[in-house]
Each structure stands twice: as C-alpha cells, then as structure tokens.
Design an enzyme around this catalytic site. Structure first.
Site, mmCIF file in Angstrom:
data_model
loop_
_atom_site.group_PDB
_atom_site.id
_atom_site.type_symbol
_atom_site.label_atom_id
_atom_site.label_comp_id
_atom_site.label_asym_id
_atom_site.label_seq_id
_atom_site.Cartn_x
_atom_site.Cartn_y
_atom_site.Cartn_z
ATOM 1 N N THR A 6 3.499 1.669 3.081
ATOM 2 C CA THR A 6 4.199 1.342 1.873
ATOM 3 C C THR A 6 4.011 0.000 1.239
ATOM 4 O O THR A 6 3.891 -1.015 1.902
ATOM 5 C CB THR A 6 5.697 1.533 2.086
ATOM 6 O OG1 THR A 6 5.938 2.892 2.042
ATOM 7 C CG2 THR A 6 6.569 0.835 1.170
ATOM 8 N N LYS A 38 8.511 7.496 -1.741
ATOM 9 C CA LYS A 38 9.366 6.475 -1.151
ATOM 10 C C LYS A 38 10.312 5.857 -2.170
ATOM 11 O O LYS A 38 10.855 4.784 -1.951
ATOM 12 C CB LYS A 38 8.489 5.402 -0.518
ATOM 13 C CG LYS A 38 7.524 5.971 0.518
ATOM 14 C CD LYS A 38 6.463 4.972 0.860
ATOM 15 C CE LYS A 38 5.306 5.638 1.573
ATOM 16 N NZ LYS A 38 4.160 4.750 1.682
ATOM 17 N N GLY A 50 13.910 2.201 -3.563
ATOM 18 C CA GLY A 50 12.618 2.301 -2.892
ATOM 19 C C GLY A 50 12.779 1.773 -1.491
ATOM 20 O O GLY A 50 13.548 0.839 -1.255
ATOM 21 N N SER A 129 3.849 -3.684 3.293
ATOM 22 C CA SER A 129 2.619 -4.354 3.713
ATOM 23 C C SER A 129 1.827 -4.941 2.552
ATOM 24 O O SER A 129 1.183 -5.961 2.689
ATOM 25 C CB SER A 129 1.748 -3.390 4.509
ATOM 26 O OG SER A 129 1.416 -2.270 3.722
ATOM 27 N N GLY A 161 -3.057 -1.798 -3.812
ATOM 28 C CA GLY A 161 -3.802 -0.725 -3.150
ATOM 29 C C GLY A 161 -5.275 -1.049 -2.983
ATOM 30 O O GLY A 161 -5.927 -0.533 -2.076
ATOM 31 N N THR A 167 -1.858 0.621 1.720
ATOM 32 C CA THR A 167 -1.337 0.999 0.409
ATOM 33 C C THR A 167 -2.388 1.814 -0.312
ATOM 34 O O THR A 167 -3.551 1.421 -0.355
ATOM 35 C CB THR A 167 -1.002 -0.268 -0.418
ATOM 36 O OG1 THR A 167 -0.054 -1.053 0.301
ATOM 37 C CG2 THR A 167 -0.430 0.088 -1.775
#
Length: 180
Positions: A6, A38, A50, A129, A161, A167
C-alpha cells in the site's frame, strides 16, 4: 515473511478532498494480489477512509471507527480521537498494525496505534511504503499545477508506483466536496 502493502494519499484542494490507494499486496518478494481496494466509504459516503498495514488489523479498526462515527456522526475529529484512545489503551487493539487516513468534507486526519491523531497543515496526508514518494509528488503538484484534488492523488500515486516496489498503478480514488 513480511507483508508489504500500500500507498495511501489524501489531498485537499479548494472545496474538494480526495483519497486514494494502490491495489498491491506483497508477501516477501511476491505480489499476492494486485487489485486490493484499500479505500472505503463510511457513514453513507460522508467519510472516506484509506488504510495501510495488515488487512485483518485494518478491517478490525475500520469496524471500530465506524462504530465511533455512529456515536459522533457530525464530529469526525471526536470519533477519531475516541478510536485512538481505545486503540492505544486496549491490550488487544494496541497490537494491531495499521494506519488509517480519514477524511470528510472538513477534516483530514491520520490515526495510528501509538495514539496519534494528526491533521496536516497543508491538506496532504500519506502513509504506507510509498507514502513519502506520494507526499513529495503531491506537494509539488499542489504548488505548481492547477490539477484538482483527485487528479493530484492519481498522479502522485503513479509517481510512487514508479519508485516503490510495493506500490502498483491499480488505483482507487474517491472524492468529497465541501458544501459549506
């Protein structure tokens, strides 16, 4: 093995607030799921949450937070504070490993198991993260673009990401408007 999962990001701009998260759940070096959701709507869509951390722990906290929201329906900060007190003092709850970001039309709060209830000074909150990467990207986008809150969340999560291996680009983004 450690579960990693996440990046959650919330951005407030003008009358709108957006919160989003990626869909990746990782066990060790293996992606176990790429489309987890999430971000949740609570209180008939008036509150968005979240979560990052253990899924079971997060859901346990979401249930308790929803109960607190029902006790204090027009006061998200009070509901968050009551959850944080319970989370911090309950012997079982204090072992839960999760972080919640909670937003409504007026408030953005980060809740942790150490009793923190944090409201950001710039309207941006992140966790997980890739949270630091998303936070940095969101601050730059908020300062240097005219993108909406939802667009900033999407773009900042894409940046995270591209950097953080935990991610991915499978995003869930929800928005609320402040009608006052």
């Amino acid at each position: 093995m450690d579960w990693h999962a996440t990046t959650i990001l919330s951005v407030r701009r003008g009358p709108r607030v957006a919160i989003g998260g990626d869909g990746q759940v990782t066990l060790g070096t293996t992606v176990m799921k790429d489309n987890a959701v999430k971000v949740r709507k609570l209180l008939d869509g008036q509150v968005l949450v979240g979560f990052a951390g253990s899924a079971a722990d997060s859901f346990a906290l979401l249930e308790r937070f929803e109960t607190k929201l029902k006790d204090f329906p027009d006061n998200v900060p009070r509901a968050a504070t009551e959850l944080a007190k319970l989370w911090r003092t309950d012997r079982i709850l204090r072992r839960l490993e999760a972080v919640l970001i909670v937003v409504d039309s007026r408030h953005s709060l980060l809740l942790s198991g150490s009793g923190d209830v944090i409201q950001s000074s710039d309207g941006i909150l992140s966790t997980g993260s890739g949270g630091g990467y998303a936070l940095a990207a969101a601050r730059a986008l908020l300062t240097h673009t005219e993108l909406s809150a939802g667009q900033i969340v999407r773009e900042a999560l894409k940046v995270a990401g591209g950097i953080d291996i935990y991610t991915n680009g499978n995003l869930t983004v929800e928005e609320l408007q402040n009608d006052t």
